[in-house]
Design a protein around this motif. Structure first.
Motif, PDB file in Angstrom:
ATOM      1  N   LEU A 107       0.662  -1.210   0.229  1.00 41.49           N
ATOM      2  CA  LEU A 107       0.163   0.026   0.056  1.00 41.49           C
ATOM      3  C   LEU A 107       0.906   1.242  -0.071  1.00 41.49           C
ATOM      4  O   LEU A 107       1.878   1.373   0.618  1.00 41.49           O
ATOM      5  N   ALA A 108       0.404   2.062  -0.655  1.00 43.53           N
ATOM      6  CA  ALA A 108       1.097   3.388  -0.747  1.00 43.53           C
ATOM      7  C   ALA A 108       0.328   4.823  -0.559  1.00 43.53           C
ATOM      8  O   ALA A 108      -0.891   4.565  -0.998  1.00 43.53           O
ATOM      9  N   ASP A 109       0.958   5.875  -0.095  1.00 44.28           N
ATOM     10  CA  ASP A 109      -0.010   6.986   0.122  1.00 44.28           C
ATOM     11  C   ASP A 109      -0.495   7.512  -1.050  1.00 44.28           C
ATOM     12  O   ASP A 109       0.286   7.646  -1.950  1.00 44.28           O
ATOM     13  N   GLY A 110      -1.920   7.745  -1.127  1.00 41.45           N
ATOM     14  CA  GLY A 110      -2.418   8.189  -2.593  1.00 41.45           C
ATOM     15  C   GLY A 110      -2.937   7.102  -3.470  1.00 41.45           C
ATOM     16  O   GLY A 110      -3.733   7.258  -4.283  1.00 41.45           O
ATOM     17  N   GLN A 111      -2.693   5.805  -3.124  1.00 42.21           N
ATOM     18  CA  GLN A 111      -3.124   4.867  -3.830  1.00 42.21           C
ATOM     19  C   GLN A 111      -4.583   4.593  -3.720  1.00 42.21           C
ATOM     20  O   GLN A 111      -5.240   4.835  -2.897  1.00 42.21           O
ATOM     21  N   GLU A 112      -5.260   4.461  -4.927  1.00 46.24           N
ATOM     22  CA  GLU A 112      -6.610   4.256  -4.811  1.00 46.24           C
ATOM     23  C   GLU A 112      -6.872   2.534  -5.273  1.00 46.24           C
ATOM     24  O   GLU A 112      -6.474   2.255  -6.240  1.00 46.24           O
ATOM     25  N   LEU A 113      -7.933   2.028  -4.568  1.00 43.38           N
ATOM     26  CA  LEU A 113      -8.373   0.764  -4.605  1.00 43.38           C
ATOM     27  C   LEU A 113      -9.724   0.737  -5.080  1.00 43.38           C
ATOM     28  O   LEU A 113     -10.287   1.511  -4.565  1.00 43.38           O
ATOM     29  N   GLU A 114     -10.357   0.010  -5.797  1.00 41.51           N
ATOM     30  CA  GLU A 114     -11.741   0.009  -6.132  1.00 41.51           C
ATOM     31  C   GLU A 114     -12.240  -1.204  -6.200  1.00 41.51           C
ATOM     32  O   GLU A 114     -11.764  -2.373  -6.653  1.00 41.51           O
ATOM     33  N   VAL A 115     -13.540  -1.229  -5.441  1.00 42.36           N
ATOM     34  CA  VAL A 115     -14.535  -2.460  -5.171  1.00 42.36           C
ATOM     35  C   VAL A 115     -15.839  -1.968  -5.630  1.00 42.36           C
ATOM     36  O   VAL A 115     -16.319  -0.962  -4.851  1.00 42.36           O
ATOM     37  N   ALA A 116     -16.535  -2.881  -6.237  1.00 44.09           N
ATOM     38  CA  ALA A 116     -17.930  -2.476  -6.231  1.00 44.09           C
ATOM     39  C   ALA A 116     -18.242  -0.961  -6.759  1.00 44.09           C
ATOM     40  O   ALA A 116     -19.214  -0.509  -6.403  1.00 44.09           O
ATOM     41  N   GLY A 117     -17.357  -0.476  -7.647  1.00 41.54           N
ATOM     42  CA  GLY A 117     -17.557   1.097  -7.947  1.00 41.54           C
ATOM     43  C   GLY A 117     -17.436   1.793  -7.155  1.00 41.54           C
ATOM     44  O   GLY A 117     -17.482   3.207  -7.005  1.00 41.54           O
ATOM     45  N   THR A 118     -16.874   1.635  -5.967  1.00 44.96           N
ATOM     46  CA  THR A 118     -16.348   2.507  -4.875  1.00 44.96           C
ATOM     47  C   THR A 118     -14.962   2.666  -4.601  1.00 44.96           C
ATOM     48  O   THR A 118     -14.469   1.731  -4.686  1.00 44.96           O
ATOM     49  N   ARG A 119     -14.408   3.712  -4.805  1.00 43.71           N
ATOM     50  CA  ARG A 119     -12.867   4.017  -4.524  1.00 43.71           C
ATOM     51  C   ARG A 119     -12.511   4.209  -2.972  1.00 43.71           C
ATOM     52  O   ARG A 119     -13.222   5.039  -2.256  1.00 43.71           O
ATOM     53  N   LEU A 120     -11.652   3.611  -2.666  1.00 48.38           N
ATOM     54  CA  LEU A 120     -10.738   3.819  -1.595  1.00 48.38           C
ATOM     55  C   LEU A 120      -9.376   4.115  -1.584  1.00 48.38           C
ATOM     56  O   LEU A 120      -8.697   3.746  -2.344  1.00 48.38           O
ATOM     57  N   THR A 121      -9.264   5.516  -1.022  1.00 50.87           N
ATOM     58  CA  THR A 121      -7.932   6.074  -1.158  1.00 50.87           C
ATOM     59  C   THR A 121      -7.214   5.859  -0.054  1.00 50.87           C
ATOM     60  O   THR A 121      -7.752   6.001   1.116  1.00 50.87           O
ATOM     61  N   VAL A 122      -5.779   5.633  -0.161  1.00 52.06           N
ATOM     62  CA  VAL A 122      -4.809   5.045   0.996  1.00 52.06           C
ATOM     63  C   VAL A 122      -4.386   6.431   1.529  1.00 52.06           C
ATOM     64  O   VAL A 122      -3.757   7.327   0.567  1.00 52.06           O
ATOM     65  N   LEU A 123      -4.479   6.525   3.006  1.00 52.70           N
ATOM     66  CA  LEU A 123      -3.775   7.759   3.514  1.00 52.70           C
ATOM     67  C   LEU A 123      -2.883   7.089   4.437  1.00 52.70           C
ATOM     68  O   LEU A 123      -3.131   6.400   5.407  1.00 52.70           O
ATOM     69  N   HIS A 124      -1.562   7.316   4.170  1.00 47.94           N
ATOM     70  CA  HIS A 124      -0.548   6.807   5.014  1.00 47.94           C
ATOM     71  C   HIS A 124      -0.556   7.964   6.355  1.00 47.94           C
ATOM     72  O   HIS A 124      -0.513   8.944   6.394  1.00 47.94           O
ATOM     73  N   THR A 125      -0.915   7.086   7.593  1.00 52.04           N
ATOM     74  CA  THR A 125      -1.246   7.916   8.735  1.00 52.04           C
ATOM     75  C   THR A 125      -0.241   7.142  10.017  1.00 52.04           C
ATOM     76  O   THR A 125      -0.796   6.815  10.903  1.00 52.04           O
ATOM     77  N   PRO A 126       1.160   7.444   9.743  1.00 52.57           N
ATOM     78  CA  PRO A 126       1.873   6.815  10.895  1.00 52.57           C
ATOM     79  C   PRO A 126       1.888   7.311  12.162  1.00 52.57           C
ATOM     80  O   PRO A 126       1.233   8.470  12.282  1.00 52.57           O
ATOM     81  N   GLY A 127       2.514   6.764  13.235  1.00 56.38           N
ATOM     82  CA  GLY A 127       2.122   6.967  14.772  1.00 56.38           C
ATOM     83  C   GLY A 127       1.851   5.967  15.360  1.00 56.38           C
ATOM     84  O   GLY A 127       2.685   5.480  16.295  1.00 56.38           O
ATOM     85  N   HIS A 128       0.752   5.216  15.260  1.00 59.31           N
ATOM     86  CA  HIS A 128       0.389   4.022  16.137  1.00 59.31           C
ATOM     87  C   HIS A 128       1.342   2.855  15.736  1.00 59.31           C
ATOM     88  O   HIS A 128       1.660   1.978  16.434  1.00 59.31           O
ATOM     89  N   ALA A 129       1.481   3.086  14.230  1.00 60.79           N
ATOM     90  CA  ALA A 129       2.617   2.085  13.894  1.00 60.79           C
ATOM     91  C   ALA A 129       2.980   2.679  12.567  1.00 60.79           C
ATOM     92  O   ALA A 129       2.400   3.776  11.887  1.00 60.79           O
ATOM     93  N   PRO A 130       4.483   2.253  12.354  1.00 63.00           N
ATOM     94  CA  PRO A 130       5.105   3.111  11.086  1.00 63.00           C
ATOM     95  C   PRO A 130       4.543   3.070   9.802  1.00 63.00           C
ATOM     96  O   PRO A 130       4.493   4.223   8.993  1.00 63.00           O
ATOM     97  N   GLY A 131       3.799   1.989   9.580  1.00 64.21           N
ATOM     98  CA  GLY A 131       3.047   1.936   8.201  1.00 64.21           C
ATOM     99  C   GLY A 131       1.628   1.954   8.376  1.00 64.21           C
ATOM    100  O   GLY A 131       0.827   1.422   7.436  1.00 64.21           O
ATOM    101  N   ALA A 132       0.975   2.481   9.423  1.00 60.79           N
ATOM    102  CA  ALA A 132      -0.364   2.561   9.554  1.00 60.79           C
ATOM    103  C   ALA A 132      -0.999   3.326   8.328  1.00 60.79           C
ATOM    104  O   ALA A 132      -0.465   4.434   8.019  1.00 60.79           O
ATOM    105  N   VAL A 133      -2.218   2.994   7.720  1.00 64.51           N
ATOM    106  CA  VAL A 133      -2.968   3.686   7.126  1.00 64.51           C
ATOM    107  C   VAL A 133      -4.113   3.647   7.137  1.00 64.51           C
ATOM    108  O   VAL A 133      -4.898   2.938   8.115  1.00 64.51           O
TER     109      VAL A 133
END
Length: 209
Positions: A107-133
């Motif tokens: 997963l990468a910041d800004g990446q877009e995943l799509e399922v059933a016509g719905t877009r999910l945008t990845v937001l990298h939000t470290p802090g709780h864990a380094p790679g938390a999204v």
């Protein structure tokens, strides 16, 4: 058919830094009657597979790699053929739980995943864990925050791989920028909204680092 959000609660153990705690985890399924993605395959692969109800699983998305959020991911992947996706900064945590099984994709910041016509945008939000999204689904007015933001404040930062100033920066810069009506669907506990959490979060930010 429009995408919907299904919710499952599974129970198990969170283990880190030599301690163990009993936890209930939220598992989120986003999709329609034919396909879906799973956000955080926690504890019980069979229960998650049953909740899918025969739908094609497109991906198993990990908000971070604490064991309670990923312990069922390989079994669910084996049962469904779906790839496991994780931000690479969390590989050291992943390897504590699954040393012999790597994730299938990144997963990468800004990446877009799509399922059933719905877009999910990845937001990298470290802090709780380094790679938390977090995963923002504007079409569903929802953000899936894992353990970055809960009803009542930020996720925990008292253990290895976590950092309080970083999680505050992530929440301020990435989550508080979302519309206030955005539903916050968390890794544990009850859902909330960006607007409901904003005043208290501003207090956290004003306290400084």
């Amino acid at each position: 058919m429009a995408a919907r959000i299904d919710h499952l609660v599974t129970s198990g153990t969170f283990a880190l830094d030599g301690g163990e705690w009993d936890v209930d985890n939220n598992v989120w399924i986003v999709g329609d009657d034919t396909e879906a993605v799973v956000i955080d395959a926690a504890h019980d692969a069979a229960a998650i597979e049953a909740a899918l109800g025969g739908r094609t699983l497109r991906a198993i998305i990990c908000t971070h790699a604490h064991n309670d959020h990923i312990d069922a991911a390989p079994a669910l992947a084996d049962a469904t053929g779906a790839p496991i996706l994780l931000h690479p900064d969390d590989l050291p945590l992943w390897q504590q739980t699954h040393p012999d099984r790597a994730p299938d994709g990144e997963l990468a910041d800004g990446q877009e995943l799509e399922v059933a016509g719905t877009r999910l945008t990845v937001l990298h939000t470290p802090g709780h864990a380094p790679g938390a999204v977090c995963l923002h689904a504007p079409g569903l007015s929802t953000v899936f925050t894992g353990d970055t933001l809960f009803q009542g404040g930020p996720g925990a930062t008292g253990r290895s791989f976590s950092h309080f100033p970083t999680i505050i920066d992530s929440i301020r810069d990435r989550l508080l920028a979302l519309p206030p009506e955005t539903a916050v669907r968390t890794g544990h506990g009850d859902s909330t909204s960006i607007g409901a959490e904003a005043p208290q979060l501003q207090d956290w930010i004003n306290r400084g680092h």
